[in-house]
Design a protein around this motif. Sequence first.
Motif, PDB file in Angstrom:
ATOM      1  N   UNK A   1       0.920  -1.161   0.049  1.00  0.00           N
ATOM      2  CA  UNK A   1       0.141   0.047   0.096  1.00  0.00           C
ATOM      3  C   UNK A   1       0.901   1.215   0.020  1.00  0.00           C
ATOM      4  N   UNK A   2       0.359   2.379  -0.219  1.00  0.00           N
ATOM      5  CA  UNK A   2       0.986   3.529  -0.228  1.00  0.00           C
ATOM      6  C   UNK A   2       1.613   3.912   0.938  1.00  0.00           C
ATOM      7  N   UNK A   3       1.229   3.829   2.210  1.00  0.00           N
ATOM      8  CA  UNK A   3       1.667   4.040   3.530  1.00  0.00           C
ATOM      9  C   UNK A   3       2.886   3.264   3.512  1.00  0.00           C
ATOM     10  N   UNK A   4       2.981   2.047   3.334  1.00  0.00           N
ATOM     11  CA  UNK A   4       4.305   1.248   3.397  1.00  0.00           C
ATOM     12  C   UNK A   4       5.571   1.758   2.185  1.00  0.00           C
ATOM     13  N   UNK A   5       5.009   2.068   1.108  1.00  0.00           N
ATOM     14  CA  UNK A   5       5.897   2.596   0.312  1.00  0.00           C
ATOM     15  C   UNK A   5       6.483   3.805   0.813  1.00  0.00           C
ATOM     16  N   UNK A   6       5.891   4.757   1.346  1.00  0.00           N
ATOM     17  CA  UNK A   6       6.305   6.098   1.924  1.00  0.00           C
ATOM     18  C   UNK A   6       7.089   5.695   2.953  1.00  0.00           C
ATOM     19  N   UNK A   7       6.847   4.840   3.909  1.00  0.00           N
ATOM     20  CA  UNK A   7       7.711   4.434   5.040  1.00  0.00           C
ATOM     21  C   UNK A   7       9.014   3.728   4.468  1.00  0.00           C
ATOM     22  N   UNK A   8       9.049   3.145   3.500  1.00  0.00           N
ATOM     23  CA  UNK A   8      10.178   2.511   2.922  1.00  0.00           C
ATOM     24  C   UNK A   8      11.148   3.632   2.424  1.00  0.00           C
ATOM     25  N   UNK A   9      10.260   4.407   1.889  1.00  0.00           N
ATOM     26  CA  UNK A   9      11.171   5.543   0.974  1.00  0.00           C
ATOM     27  C   UNK A   9      11.781   6.534   1.966  1.00  0.00           C
TER      28      UNK A   9
END
Length: 75
Positions: free
Chosen positions: A2-10
């Motif tokens: 999801x978008x939140x996981x992608x943002x956290x990884x970034x």
Amino acid sequence: MNSAEGRRRLRILMVGLSGGLCSFLMVTVLLVYGTPYNPVWWPIMGAILVASFVGPLFLVTPIEWVLKGFFGAGE
């Protein structure tokens, strides 16, 4: 993912690369040249180090926006 996981990884990637590289280079300079002759430089070096960890967090949103446009997910 999801978008939140992608943002956290970034965020983790950006902070890790920027802060880690800045820390490594600062320690290398201190080892090669020694400690600063003027004690005023210690707080300045501390501020640069903090900025290297906090600064990339402000770049996450623009980078995410560019990636969405690049991969066509922003349409």
